[in-house]
Scaffold this active site. Structure first.
Site, PDB file in Angstrom:
ATOM      1  N   ASP A 306       7.625 -14.699  72.092  1.00 12.90           N
ATOM      2  CA  ASP A 306       8.911 -14.017  72.076  1.00 12.90           C
ATOM      3  C   ASP A 306       9.677 -14.521  70.855  1.00 12.90           C
ATOM      4  OD1 ASP A 306      11.120 -12.459  72.615  1.00 12.90           O
ATOM      5  OD2 ASP A 306      11.256 -13.023  74.740  1.00 12.90           O
TER       6      ASP A 306
HETATM    7  C1  BGC Z   1      13.271 -10.234  73.749  1.00 12.48           C
HETATM    8  C2  BGC Z   1      12.013  -9.447  73.645  1.00 12.48           C
HETATM    9  C3  BGC Z   1      12.069  -8.565  72.443  1.00 12.48           C
HETATM   10  C4  BGC Z   1      12.319  -9.404  71.212  1.00 12.48           C
HETATM   11  C5  BGC Z   1      12.439  -8.593  69.946  1.00 12.48           C
HETATM   12  C6  BGC Z   1      13.570 -10.962  72.475  1.00 12.48           C
HETATM   13  O1  BGC Z   1      14.801 -11.561  72.545  1.00 12.48           O
HETATM   14  O2  BGC Z   1      13.180 -11.153  74.816  1.00 12.48           O
HETATM   15  O3  BGC Z   1      11.832  -8.676  74.804  1.00 12.48           O
HETATM   16  O4  BGC Z   1      10.886  -7.838  72.320  1.00 12.48           O
HETATM   17  O5  BGC Z   1      13.505 -10.116  71.366  1.00 12.48           O
HETATM   18  O6  BGC Z   1      13.614  -7.873  69.935  1.00 12.48           O
END
Ligand code: BGC
Ligand code: BGC
Length: 972
Positions: A306
């Protein structure tokens, strides 16, 4: 056993397995079969959770990281990936593993490229419901709404449509779907992005979604792995991120279950989560990544972090991370755990070449698995996540390379048709005492509440939908997309009324009680008549946006904007009040749901761009409602037995989030605690009625369950890495983009290239992490296909029942199959089958479902395998988790070729009140026989009390819903 390697990076406080010590404590080196220390949680609410769900629980080290082999239908993709990766240099391989940095290229995540082979950077783009940040793309219903359709073909269709839009936008990897959070607590801010707190429903939904997305030619990213069940404390701040503490059995039977389905469906990638699992960060947790995901589930794709969830360099590589996103440590810091540091780590031996090669092969195999080469579009990606202007910077953060960045390609096709259909079919009719359907002949139709209307700032007026203005058709956060338009309920209902020449008025100010009261009073006047439709909502989202003091997670389960008061105001005057709710999950409706003036209650979920059309289809009976609630509606938040943490509970240490309730979330908790929900899991009414009859259970012969054995090949490497460090410095004349993450060294001395003052300090890495020798397959794993031991999917029983439409109009019914696993620590029933059938009036359809070996098994922590206990097993079929008129005992022995059916094989439904107590008798788990074969012990052999011959009743002949109203449908 650990041995010392030269340390690469300074920032390694969060190593394998535990967060504080750098040398593994021997206590963590527990043998397989006892993965968690045998400690006791004093307040454990579930006995088997004692060994896991406790503060300061630790996660056992599991190394080496399993190398992908090309199991099952991944074989061709692996052959292509190996051929490709064999041509790559060290820095080219590293470029696949490391993002270029936040806002370094046009997508939310971007890998490096391989110009020598004309291989373009991969574009990773949110979200689970559309193409985030793009114009002229669709805003689909959220996961929770498609789940409420209980329709496999719609799960697939939505996935395919979204995948097609990403493909046409030039996206390589769509960052969805979501099954973490699964929805442990209804307050969880991102539950709506996923499907349902039931793992079986979530598992089917994620599997079909992945297949749909990938059939469209893009890679899915199933996220967030795992136990990312709340937004509060998800990332380190002045304290470490929280730890979700869990026992092994709950992990398998609940949270890992849908991820197994995603892996089996071939998900190309998995995103590891922000928070810690048993006090080890999700992206460096060797137990969850190496042992569970890559070994037990046989995952063949790649694990990406993530965004900023990586907290170590070498440790995360050894623990199974394959790709880091967005690549930089802190957004736009220019520093990276990988990039050049991964190049250095391979050169100095702290990351073995085979591990880097495995990362690269996994990434490229995923790319070929979905045929990315055959699915390219011009100018890809043809949009920028960072601006809607036609011209802008390719490297947005650095403000470099000004060019055309948006081509404004319309990728919507005719998806609005599916969107409207899914939103309508995912709408759940919760109560109906005659308010619905509307005829269109109402003299005066009135609508109340801002949830019916426009956001005055426009449908995309709040960044990432981080507000609750106007009708709620999406939660907030990264799980969003821009609306190409948003049909409000107000405009659609008004158009419907006017097409019939009716009168229409509304009060959309949520606090205009005087005006609302006066309008509602007019509807009730003799000679007038009509309907009062109150719209209300409850919102939530991702934790980086705080709205109305909700830090992602909901602060309460009540309707927003004082809607209870509006409902009260309207019902005091209007005897035909219909309440429509757009909510991210359950809300407390206790104050008004049984008010006789509330003649209908509709949950319209999180519907996406066609919201108004979909709800109008339902209200006016153009679509007969057939959705079923994918979660339980309790009378108060306390009834759920779970909640998110609101305050740190461990001082300056990581907050400890103890999942003591074990598998008992949502309906399983209500059943266990003997609570009566207001609307139960699986419940939903229709404008027609259905009857259930004719249960038939066919036992299929399957072999004994055999643990997988044997060994993997040794870890392969592809190409050779020269140890001439000068080969890896920036090419002459190279002009780097500011803050961009490259794989190159700035000079040929590894120590100084690392720019790490602590380079070469003594640091202990797990010795097993370097072991490239053949490794044993796990008993519950597979050497033939992803998804775990293939025999888990053997069909043991085929169940059918007859569903008759006893009303006057065509309608959809979702028959549901539940099983009772029978052990004292099992839920009363668990969902194990469903289908959505369209049935003509007066006609019958056959519901058929299959019960697999996995469906009847419990996770045995000792043998580290699934076992079918000898506790008596029953199957139930009905219209909800609490309306199960058909039942029969399952004769498991018959599947092994022996055993006569039990004497009394059917159970009379006698009482509607669930006891909450599982049938007594029977052992929960069995231990492998000395031969290594997990055997089924018959009742007679094990010395346990004989099983009851009749199933505990799950329904009453005259079905009452808990509001005291006779159910509109006679689904008894
Ligand atoms: C989120 C993800 C997301 C990523 C990119 C993160 O903060 O938890 O679900 O895909 O950011 O935006
Ligand atoms: C971004 C999201 C990302 C989040 C990470 C936000 O600024 O817009 O894409 O998920 O940061 O916390």
């Amino acid at each position: 056993m650990a041995f010392s390697k030269v340390a690469l990076l300074a920032a390694l406080p969060f190593a394998f397995g535990q967060s504080s010590s750098v040398v593994p404590d021997p206590a963590y080196s527990t043998p397989r079969g006892t993965p968690f220390p045998d400690t006791t949680y004093p307040n454990a609410t579930v006995p088997y959770a004692v060994a896991g769900a406790q503060s300061n629980q630790t996660s056992p080290p599991e190394y080496p990281s399993p190398w992908g082999e090309g199991l099952g239908d991944w074989a061709d993709a692996y052959a292509q990936a190996k051929a490709f990766v064999s041509q790559l240099t060290l820095t080219e391989k590293v470029n696949l593993t490391t993002g270029v940095g936040w806002e370094g290229e046009k997508c939310v995540g971007n890998t490096g490229s391989i110009p020598r082979l004309a291989f373009k950077a991969m574009c990773l783009e949110d979200s689970p419901l559309g193409v985030r940040f793009k114009d002229f793309a669709s805003a689909f219903p959220a996961g929770v709404t498609v789940a409420a359709t209980w329709d496999r073909s719609l799960f697939y269709t939505r996935g395919y449509d979204m995948g097609a839009e990403h493909r046409e936008s030039g996206v390589d990897i769509q960052l969805g779907p979501v099954v973490g959070p699964i929805g442990r607590a209804p307050e969880g801010g991102r539950n709506w992005e996923g499907f349902s707190p039931d793992p079986y429903l979530s598992g089917i939904a994620v599997g079909e979604t992945v297949k749909g997305m990938q059939d469209a030619g893009i890679m899915a990213c199933t996220k967030h792995y795992i136990l990312n069940e709340q937004e509060h404390f998800r990332q380190p701040s002045d304290i470490p991120a929280s730890s979700s503490n869990i026992d092994d059995r709950t992990m398998h039977e609940l949270y890992l279950w849908p991820f197994a389905d995603a892996v089996r469906a071939g998900t190309a990638s998995i995103m590891c989560s922000y928070q810690q699992i048993n006090n080890s960060y999700g992206c460096q947790n060797s137990y969850t990544l190496n042992y569970l995901l890559k070994n037990e589930l046989g995952f063949q794709g790649f694990v990406m972090s993530d965004w900023s969830a990586q907290h170590s360099g070498v440790s995360s590589a050894l623990a199974g991370l394959d790709q880091t996103m967005p690549g930089d440590q802190a957004f736009d810091s220019g520093n990276a755990f990988w990039g050049a540091n991964l190049t250095i780590a391979v050169l100095n031996g702290t990351v073995p070449q085979w591990r880097l090669d495995d990362m690269a092969v996994r990434i490229m195999a995923a790319y070929y698995y979905v045929d990315r080469p055959g699915n390219q579009v011009p100018d890809a990606p043809n949009f920028s996540a960072w601006t809607q202007d036609t011209f802008g910077f390719s490297h947005f953060y650095a403000s470099e390379d000004y060019t055309q960045v948006n081509y404004h390609v319309d990728v919507q096709q005719d998806h609005y048709v599916d969107i409207r259909n899914i939103a309508a079919k995912g709408t759940v009719l919760l109560k109906n005492t005659g308010g619905l359907p509307l005829t269109g002949q109402e003299k005066l139709t009135t609508v109340f509440g801002s949830d019916a209307a426009e956001n005055g700032w426009g449908p995309n007026g709040c960044p990432d939908r981080g507000c609750d203005n106007g009708t709620l058709a999406m939660g907030w956060g990264s799980g969003t997309a821009n609306f190409p338009y948003l049909i409000t309920p107000l405009e659609a209902i008004k158009a419907e009324v006017r097409s019939n020449r009716g009168a229409f008025e509304d009060v959309i100010d949520d606090y205009a009680y005087t005006q609302a009261s006066a309008l509602a009073r007019r509807v009730a006047q003799p000679g007038v008549g009509g309907a009062c439709i109150v719209f209300a909502n409850s919102d939530a989202g991702e934790g980086y946006i705080v709205y109305d003091y909700n830090e992602g997670d909901r602060n309460n389960l009540t309707l927003w904007h004082n809607a209870d008061t509006m409902i009260q105001t309207v019902t005091e005057q209007c005897d035909n009040t219909i309440v429509v709710m757009h909510t991210v999950g359950p809300v407390v409706v206790d104050a008004w749901y049984d008010n006789p003036n509330v003649t209908a209650i509709v949950w319209a979920g999180i519907p996406g761009q066609e919201s108004g059309n979909a709800i109008t289809d339902i209200l006016y009976g153009k679509v007969n409602p057939g959705g079923k609630s994918p979660f339980t509606w309790g009378a108060s938040r306390g009834e759920y037995g779970t909640d998110v943490l609101y305050e740190p509970n461990a001082g300056s240490s990581a907050p400890q989030d103890n999942f003591q309730e074990g598998v008992f979330i949502d309906y399983r908790a209500f059943d266990r605690l003997g609570e009566t929900p207001i609307f139960e899991f699986g419940f939903g009414l229709s404008y027609t009625t259905f009857e259930y009859s004719g249960l038939q259970v066919q036992a299929n012969s399957v072999g004994q369950y055999m643990p997988t054995n044997g060994q993997t090949p040794a870890a392969p490497t592809y190409g050779t890495v020269s140890n001439r460090t000068a080969d890896y410095v920036y090419p002459p004349g190279f002009d780097p983009v500011e803050a961009y993450i490259y794989p190159f060294l700035n000079n040929s001395n590894l120590r100084s290239a690392s720019m790490d003052p602590q380079y070469a300090i003594n640091y202990t890495f797990p010795a097993d992490g370097y072991d490239s020798s053949p490794q044993p397959y796990l008993a519950a794993g597979s050497n033939v296909a992803p998804g775990g031991n293939a025999q888990l999917y053997d069909v043991m029983f085929t169940v059918s029942a007859t569903i008759t439409n006893t009303g006057d109009i065509v309608g959809d019914e979702v028959p549901q199959l539940y099983v009772s696993l029978g052990g004292p620590e099992n839920p009363r029933v668990v969902l194990r089958g469903f289908d959505r059938l369209t049935i003509q009036p007066g006609a019958s359809e056959t519901f058929t479902a299959q019960i697999t070996r996995r469906d009847l098994s419990n996770w045995d922590t000792y043998s580290q395998n699934w076992v079918i206990s000898n506790a008596p097993k029953f199957v139930y079929v009905g219209s909800s988790s609490r309306n199960l008129p058909l039942s029969q005992r399952l004769n498991v022995d018959a599947c092994y070729g022996g055993g006569a059916p039990p004497a009394a094989s059917t159970a009379a439904p006698v009482s509607g009140a669930p006891s909450g107590a599982a049938p007594s008798g029977g052992v929960v788990t069995q231990i492998s026989a000395p031969t290594g074969v997990v055997t089924q012990i018959s009742d007679a052999q094990d010395g346990q009390p004989q099983a009851p011959s009749a199933a505990p009743s799950m329904s009453s002949p005259v079905q009452q819903i808990s509001d005291g109203q006779v159910r509109a449908s006679s689904t008894a």
